[in-house]
Design a protein around this motif. Structure first.
Motif, short mmCIF file in Angstrom:
data_model
loop_
_atom_site.label_atom_id
_atom_site.label_comp_id
_atom_site.label_asym_id
_atom_site.label_seq_id
_atom_site.Cartn_x
_atom_site.Cartn_y
_atom_site.Cartn_z
N LEU A 1 0.81 -1.21 0.00
CA LEU A 1 0.00 0.00 0.00
C LEU A 1 0.85 1.27 0.00
N ARG A 2 2.17 1.10 -0.16
CA ARG A 2 3.10 2.24 -0.22
C ARG A 2 2.98 3.10 1.03
N LEU A 3 3.02 2.43 2.19
CA LEU A 3 2.91 3.09 3.48
C LEU A 3 4.20 2.93 4.28
N VAL A 4 4.36 3.83 5.23
CA VAL A 4 5.45 3.66 6.19
C VAL A 4 5.14 2.43 7.04
N LYS A 5 6.15 1.67 7.33
CA LYS A 5 5.93 0.44 8.09
C LYS A 5 5.31 0.76 9.45
N PHE A 6 4.30 0.02 9.80
CA PHE A 6 3.54 0.13 11.05
C PHE A 6 2.71 1.43 11.11
N GLU A 7 2.29 1.92 9.96
CA GLU A 7 1.41 3.08 9.92
C GLU A 7 0.10 2.77 10.64
N ASP A 8 -0.34 3.69 11.52
CA ASP A 8 -1.54 3.46 12.33
C ASP A 8 -2.72 4.34 11.92
N ASP A 9 -2.51 5.30 11.06
CA ASP A 9 -3.57 6.22 10.68
C ASP A 9 -4.49 5.53 9.66
N GLU A 10 -5.71 5.22 10.10
CA GLU A 10 -6.64 4.51 9.21
C GLU A 10 -7.02 5.36 8.00
N GLU A 11 -7.16 6.65 8.19
CA GLU A 11 -7.51 7.51 7.06
C GLU A 11 -6.42 7.49 5.99
N LYS A 12 -5.19 7.50 6.43
CA LYS A 12 -4.08 7.45 5.46
C LYS A 12 -4.03 6.09 4.78
N ILE A 13 -4.31 5.03 5.52
CA ILE A 13 -4.31 3.69 4.93
C ILE A 13 -5.39 3.60 3.84
N ARG A 14 -6.58 4.10 4.14
CA ARG A 14 -7.66 4.06 3.15
C ARG A 14 -7.36 4.97 1.96
N ALA A 15 -6.73 6.11 2.22
CA ALA A 15 -6.41 7.03 1.12
C ALA A 15 -5.41 6.39 0.16
N HIS A 16 -4.39 5.73 0.69
CA HIS A 16 -3.42 5.06 -0.18
C HIS A 16 -4.09 3.92 -0.96
N TYR A 17 -4.97 3.22 -0.28
CA TYR A 17 -5.67 2.12 -0.95
C TYR A 17 -6.51 2.65 -2.11
N LYS A 18 -7.25 3.72 -1.90
CA LYS A 18 -8.09 4.28 -2.96
C LYS A 18 -7.24 4.71 -4.15
N LYS A 19 -6.11 5.34 -3.88
CA LYS A 19 -5.25 5.82 -4.96
C LYS A 19 -4.70 4.65 -5.78
N LEU A 20 -4.20 3.63 -5.10
CA LEU A 20 -3.63 2.48 -5.81
C LEU A 20 -4.72 1.67 -6.51
N ASN A 21 -5.88 1.57 -5.88
CA ASN A 21 -6.99 0.86 -6.50
C ASN A 21 -7.39 1.51 -7.82
N SER A 22 -7.47 2.83 -7.81
CA SER A 22 -7.82 3.55 -9.03
C SER A 22 -6.76 3.36 -10.11
N HIS A 23 -5.50 3.30 -9.71
CA HIS A 23 -4.41 3.14 -10.67
C HIS A 23 -4.43 1.74 -11.30
N VAL A 24 -4.63 0.72 -10.50
CA VAL A 24 -4.59 -0.66 -11.01
C VAL A 24 -5.80 -0.95 -11.89
N ARG A 25 -6.91 -0.29 -11.64
CA ARG A 25 -8.11 -0.51 -12.46
C ARG A 25 -7.90 -0.12 -13.92
N LYS A 26 -6.90 0.69 -14.20
CA LYS A 26 -6.62 1.08 -15.58
C LYS A 26 -6.24 -0.12 -16.44
#
Length: 348
Positions: free
Chosen positions: A25-50
């Motif tokens: 998910l291109r996150l810092v290891k042990f990231e705890d911020d759920e909003e940041k986790i979901r934001a990275h997921y949405k961005k990568l999800n949109s990219h892979v859907r191409k």
């Protein structure tokens, strides 16, 4: 050469494959911020859907499922703690304070204040609603924020079904009517556990039914009721269309095989030896010889009888003027007729 989707699509350097959830998910290891986790997921999800509609559609779907599984794991507090510990993270012992009520989660996140939280509780109690539904009806927050607060309160992940595509093979095992009746949508199997999107806490009967159908335990993730209903209508329709295409392909293949088989020359039929007729058993040589003798005797008596009939019956009484033609008729024809009738005895 096989494509490395992690490197070519996500920019993950060569190394462990598959990468751990934080690298994926291109996150810092042990990231705890759920909003940041979901934001990275949405961005990568949109990219892979191409890549979903190209020649790498299968690889795209597999990677989308991996991203969803990673996000769900890292947004589930209990599973995230276990996963982080498996990666070597150490936690300090903390006293468990228990789950926060939905209204307190909304206050903590800054969506409402304490006075509005009290109003929310009174409104829910008077109308017999859940706090989540009451918050939406009072227009304090939208359905997505309210469901995220409920997920946080219950300690389960929240999922946006617009960004997650269920596995068709999983949908095939649960009838659409069952999904509609319980407002659930099965997603995929992760580590021998079925992930199911639901709007509320499921009943034990429903858990038992899913365990019988899928032969694996289930884990629940929360989604808005509207997104589940839309997902059922959309993804079950897609699965039905895929089944129709498979049926058409099988039918076409069957037609082609029939045509090929009909074009092949038919093998010549082998002549079967004639079977003896029923009720007429084969005779021994002695019996055949006896029957032939009887046939000769019968023909001889027929000839003699014809002469006697000619001389004493036909000549004087029936054909006196045409004799000897009547003699020829009786004397010659009668023995031949008798011989013809009894000739079958020679062939027995």
């Amino acid at each position: 050469m096989a494509i490395d989707v992690y490197k070519d699509w996500l920019g993950i350097p060569e190394g462990d494959r598959p990468p751990h959830h934080y690298d994926l998910l291109r996150l810092v290891k042990f990231e705890d911020d759920e909003e940041k986790i979901r934001a990275h997921y949405k961005k990568l999800n949109s990219h892979v859907r191409k890549y979903a509609s190209g020649k790498y559609s299968n690889e795209s779907q597999d990677l989308l499922n991996e991203l969803a599984k990673a996000m769900l794991c890292l947004t589930d507090p209990e599973r995230k703690r276990e996963y982080d510990e498996s990666l070597g993270r150490e936690f300090e012992e903390e006293e468990s304070t228990g789950p926060l009520p939905v209204e307190k989660v909304l206050v903590e996140q800054g969506h409402i204040d304490k006075a509005q939280a009290n109003e929310l509780i009174d409104f829910a109690e008077k109308r017999g609603l859940s706090v989540r539904d009451a918050a939406v009806q009072m227009r304090f927050v939208d359905a997505e924020v309210a469901t995220q607060a409920l997920a946080r309160s219950q300690g389960v992940p929240y999922i946006d079904l617009e960004e997650t595509i269920p596995d068709e093979s999983i949908l095939d095992q649960l009838p659409e009517q069952v999904a509609k009746r319980n407002t659930i949508l099965p997603l995929f199997i992760d580590d021998n556990v079925l992930l199911v999107a639901c709007a509320d806490q499921p009943t034990h009967d429903l858990e038992d039914e899913l365990r019988l159908r899928y032969q694996v335990p289930s884990r629940w993730v929360l989604a808005t009721p509207r997104s589940i209903s839309q997902g059922i209508a959309e993804y079950y329709a897609v699965a039905a269309q895929a089944d129709d295409r498979n049926q058409e392909t099988k039918a076409d293949s069957a037609d082609e095989s029939v045509k090929k088989s009909s074009s092949k020359p038919k093998p010549e039929k082998k002549t079967k030896p004639s079977k003896p007729s029923r009720g007429k058993p084969e005779l021994s040589p002695e019996e055949l010889k006896e029957k032939k003798q009887l046939a000769f005797i019968f023909c001889g008596w027929a000839f003699c009888g014809a002469i006697l009939i000619d001389q004493f019956v036909l000549k004087n009484n029936v054909f006196p003027q045409t004799w000897p033609w009547n003699f020829m008729l009786a004397t010659i024809s009668v023995p031949f007729i008798a011989f013809y009738l009894w000739s079958g005895m020679w062939k027995k």
